[in-house]
Design a protein around this motif. Structure first.
Motif, PDB file in Angstrom:
ATOM      1  N   VAL A 103      57.330  23.478  31.845  1.00 51.56           N
ATOM      2  CA  VAL A 103      58.099  24.700  32.107  1.00 51.56           C
ATOM      3  C   VAL A 103      58.802  25.143  30.840  1.00 51.56           C
ATOM      4  CG1 VAL A 103      59.788  25.773  33.591  1.00 51.56           C
ATOM      5  CG2 VAL A 103      58.423  23.872  34.444  1.00 51.56           C
ATOM      6  N   GLY A 104      59.514  24.215  30.225  1.00 51.21           N
ATOM      7  CA  GLY A 104      60.206  24.546  28.991  1.00 51.21           C
ATOM      8  C   GLY A 104      61.458  25.343  29.227  1.00 51.21           C
ATOM      9  N   PRO A 105      62.223  25.551  28.157  1.00 50.30           N
ATOM     10  CA  PRO A 105      63.508  26.237  28.285  1.00 50.30           C
ATOM     11  C   PRO A 105      63.368  27.749  28.401  1.00 50.30           C
ATOM     12  CG  PRO A 105      63.151  25.581  26.016  1.00 50.30           C
ATOM     13  CD  PRO A 105      61.966  25.072  26.798  1.00 50.30           C
ATOM     14  N   ARG A 106      62.155  28.286  28.335  1.00 51.77           N
ATOM     15  CA  ARG A 106      62.020  29.737  28.285  1.00 51.77           C
ATOM     16  C   ARG A 106      61.902  30.392  29.649  1.00 51.77           C
ATOM     17  NH1 ARG A 106      57.225  30.670  23.989  1.00 51.77           N
ATOM     18  NH2 ARG A 106      58.288  30.010  22.074  1.00 51.77           N
TER      19      ARG A 106
ATOM     20  N   GLU B 242      66.117  21.732  39.011  1.00 51.96           N
ATOM     21  CA  GLU B 242      65.189  21.406  40.102  1.00 51.96           C
ATOM     22  C   GLU B 242      63.834  22.061  39.873  1.00 51.96           C
ATOM     23  OE1 GLU B 242      66.023  19.256  42.194  1.00 51.96           O
ATOM     24  OE2 GLU B 242      68.202  19.213  42.134  1.00 51.96           O
ATOM     25  N   LEU B 243      63.869  23.313  39.376  1.00 51.95           N
ATOM     26  CA  LEU B 243      62.620  24.032  39.125  1.00 51.95           C
ATOM     27  C   LEU B 243      61.762  23.268  38.132  1.00 51.95           C
ATOM     28  CD1 LEU B 243      61.008  26.825  39.317  1.00 51.95           C
ATOM     29  CD2 LEU B 243      62.209  27.425  37.226  1.00 51.95           C
ATOM     30  N   ARG B 244      62.412  22.846  37.034  1.00 52.08           N
ATOM     31  CA  ARG B 244      61.643  22.170  35.990  1.00 52.08           C
ATOM     32  C   ARG B 244      61.166  20.814  36.445  1.00 52.08           C
ATOM     33  NH1 ARG B 244      65.071  24.004  30.749  1.00 52.08           N
ATOM     34  NH2 ARG B 244      63.680  22.660  29.567  1.00 52.08           N
ATOM     35  N   GLU B 245      61.991  20.144  37.267  1.00 57.12           N
ATOM     36  CA  GLU B 245      61.554  18.853  37.781  1.00 57.12           C
ATOM     37  C   GLU B 245      60.348  19.036  38.696  1.00 57.12           C
ATOM     38  OE1 GLU B 245      64.693  16.498  39.549  1.00 57.12           O
ATOM     39  OE2 GLU B 245      63.171  15.289  40.574  1.00 57.12           O
ATOM     40  N   ALA B 246      60.451  20.024  39.590  1.00 52.95           N
ATOM     41  CA  ALA B 246      59.356  20.256  40.540  1.00 52.95           C
ATOM     42  C   ALA B 246      58.069  20.587  39.798  1.00 52.95           C
ATOM     43  CB  ALA B 246      59.720  21.376  41.502  1.00 52.95           C
TER      44      ALA B 246
END
Lengths: 176, 503
Positions: free
Chosen positions: A53-56, B448-452
């Motif tokens: 996902v990254g920080p962006r 949570e988004l990045r973990e998921a």
């Protein structure tokens, strides 16, 4: 909902051209700018590996959302949507806004920011209280200064003795 | 050990003389600040946070519980004696309460509000004790996708479903999410929206944001529209109620509690809806008797609903770590300040603290009743503080609170910036709740988004691979459709009432 009833009433009494709050376009513009800055700022970030996902991504969504909302706000403003200012115990919305008083208060706060390190909380706090009273139209300036000094010195000692936090003494270093 | 046993342990821990003193201090401070016009419970809690900085977490939370219920009670005093409620939760109390006060029954109105708050707060807190732990047990098992969905639900509810204007709700929400972005990215350590400033890269102090939006924003907005004609304040003696008042009050208290608690526990904008429902219910049950001229049922019901919903908000806060009201957001910020990570593990890891907090809510509630019935005439005199000095005082304490944390003038500058934002929001009718929830929930949501998505390798299907998440998204879709119909009725009701009053 009050918008609607207000509009209904004005229609009954005297037909007026639809009111528009053009200042709201300024708000929409500000939101759009913040949204664009957010997106630009995010585009400058590096993406680490092992982070799909990254920080962006999140800032892109938030900034993009802000731009969309800004456009919607501009559209409803041009269609004659008027905001309903917030009421309150001491708020009188029947008269126009008194922005001079607000400007004076902001000036008092700016003075506070500029002087607090130099003069210390015990002095600046007193200026802040008395200055805010003056800005809000108090007629009893001498009493306000006395109350302000008492509040400021008392809060300095309150934090020092009660909570163990020494606020900046400033020019009163060694006296307090 | 079962919940009752843990609560008794908590009561034992909270009931030391020193802790009782902090509880009493909190109740007095909370009521003092809450009675002041223009200050609601969320602002009272935010303004008084610095006063708890030097305390141990346990003591700080005991004081907090007092401040919280004190602030709530102070708000009802203002609306009964001034008829100009400072916040949406007190609107319904003001309708009948102020009429009672005008017809010489201020003492009974204040008494039914105080005792009703006590009854609802006590029942509500006991319900938290029995609901929060099982919910936390369930919540431990749910994963990032579901958490993310629940947070989206909370934000959609407050921003798009409940407010008067969807666009303004969303504008406030996205502004809040943007504020929440400022600072170092937790995964990669890169600063976002910091423009090279180390102050900003350090993440914003949530207390400064809250005090700026609530306290300074309100003070600046009042300054722009200061009422030049003095308000009429009704003199009041010591609150008391007769046998007849009591007979008419207990039903509304219990019904109000039943309505308020569930609404407090879900993200439904706090006490706005349940107080309204309670008012309408009591008016129907009383068959119009005295309603519109100061019916005690119309004070007892909404006040109980208000306090029960205030207790209900602790269920999602303690069991999930998700705040659903502005006050809960500030409380969450305070928890994080003590290095306590809210979430389902909280009840296990910080069990002592949580049970002491719940016990202090019960104690604070009792102290509130004991202290405030005799002190009511004194509190009423606070309403006479001249407005320039009152708002200058709010400014003074707001700056003190912002400055004391880091002793850095930059924080007062931030305070001013958020104060101006708060002013603009009041001018343009943007709701405050979606903004403050956005600030708090934004970073949690991103986590949570990045973990998921990390688990699913970046595939968006990772967001819906838990049944609960799918159910919640279905609920969100439903919520976006159904309330359009419900709101039409809610809007029509007050209009109909206005017409009744006129005719």
């Amino acid at each position: 909902m009050t918008d609607r009833t207000d509009a209904a009433r004005t229609e009954e009494t005297a037909p007026e051209p639809p009111r528009r709050d053009l200042a709201q376009l300024g708000l929409a513009a500000a939101l759009a700018v913040v949204g664009l800055v957010t997106v630009y700022d995010a585009s400058q970030l590096g993406v680490g590996f092992a982070d799909p996902v990254g920080p962006r991504v999140f800032p892109y969504v938030v900034g993009g959302g802000l731009v969309v909302v800004a456009v919607l706000l501009a559209v409803i403003t041009l269609r004659g949507d008027v905001p309903e200012g917030e009421g309150g115990e001491d708020v009188d919305l029947t008269q126009g806004a008194d922005w001079v008083t607000v400007a004076k208060l902001v000036a008092v706060l700016l003075v506070t920011i500029a002087t607090v390190d130099l003069l210390g909380w015990a002095v600046t706090g007193g200026i802040l209280f008395a200055g805010a009273c003056w800005a809000l139209g108090s007629q009893t300036l001498i009493r306000d200064v006395i109350v302000g000094v008492v509040l400021a010195v008392a809060s300095w000692y309150g934090f020092f003795v009660g909570l163990g936090i020494p606020l900046t003494p400033g020019i009163l270093d060694g006296i307090l | 050990m079962d919940s009752a046993g843990l609560l008794l342990d908590g009561l034992a821990a909270a009931a030391t003389p020193e802790n009782l003193m902090y509880a009493a201090l909190g109740v007095l401070l909370g009521t003092f600040v809450g009675v002041l016009p223009g200050i609601g419970p969320a602002m009272a809690v935010a303004l008084l946070l610095p006063a708890t900085y030097a305390l141990e977490p346990t003591q700080a939370f005991i004081m907090f519980a007092g401040i919280y219920y004190g602030g709530m009670y102070g708000g009802s005093t203002t609306s009964i004696l001034l008829n100009t409620p400072g916040e949406s939760a007190s609107v319904m109390t003001a309708i009948e309460g102020n009429k009672m006060a005008k017809s010489g029954r201020a003492a009974q109105a204040l008494a039914t509000a105080a005792i009703g708050s006590f009854v609802a707060g006590t029942i509500g807190t006991l319900l938290v004790v029995f609901f929060a732990p099982p919910l936390a047990d369930v919540a431990v098992g749910i994963g990032a996708p579901s958490y993310f969905a629940i947070m989206v639900l909370a934000l959609v509810m407050t921003a798009a479903v409940l407010g008067a204007s969807v666009v303004r709700g969303l504008a406030a929400l996205f502004t809040g999410l943007t504020i929440g972005l400022v600072g170092l990215d937790l995964n990669t350590g890169q600063p976002r929206l910091s423009f090279g400033s180390t102050h900003l890269a350090d993440r914003l102090n949530i207390v400064v944001v809250a005090v700026g939006i609530f306290a300074l924003g309100e003070a600046l907005w009042v300054a722009a529209h200061l009422r030049r004609t003095p308000l009429q304040i009704i003199p009041v003696g010591r609150p008391w109620m007769g046998r007849d008042d009591l007979r008419r009050s207990w039903g509304p208290w219990l019904r109000g509690t039943a309505l308020g608690f569930p609404f407090g526990a879900i993200p439904a904008g706090g006490a706005e809806i349940p107080t309204f429902l309670s008012y309408v219910t009591e008016r129907k049950l009383a068959k119009g008797r005295e309603f519109g001229e100061g019916a005690i049922e119309g004070v007892a019901g909404p006040e109980a609903a208000n306090n029960a919903s205030a207790a209900g908000m602790f269920v999602p806060l303690l069991a999930l770590g998700i705040p659903v009201t502005a006050t809960a957001s500030v409380m969450l910020a305070a928890l994080t300040n003590y290095g306590i990570q809210p979430g389902p593990q909280l009840l296990d890891e910080q069990s002592d603290l949580v049970w002491t907090l719940l016990a202090s809510l019960l104690i604070g509630n009792t102290l509130l009743l004991v202290l405030n019935l005799p002190l009511a005439p004194l509190w009423a005199r606070l309403l006479r503080i001249p407005r320039p000095q009152l708002y200058a005082g709010i400014l003074f304490f707001a700056c003190l609170g912002a400055y004391a944390t880091n002793q850095d003038p930059f924080d007062i500058g931030l305070l001013l910036a958020f104060g101006l934002l708060g002013l603009a929001m009041r001018r343009f009718g943007l709701p405050v709740l979606p903004l403050i929830l956005g600030v708090i929930l934004g970073p949690l949501m991103e986590g949570e988004l990045r973990e998921a998505l990390t688990i699913s390798g970046g595939d968006l299907s990772g967001l819906v691979d838990e049944p609960l998440a799918v159910v919640v998204y279905g609920l969100i879709a439903l919520l976006l459709v159904v309330p359009r119909l419900v709101r039409r009725r809610v809007v029509d009701e007050p209009a109909a009432r206005d017409e009744e009053l006129v005719s």
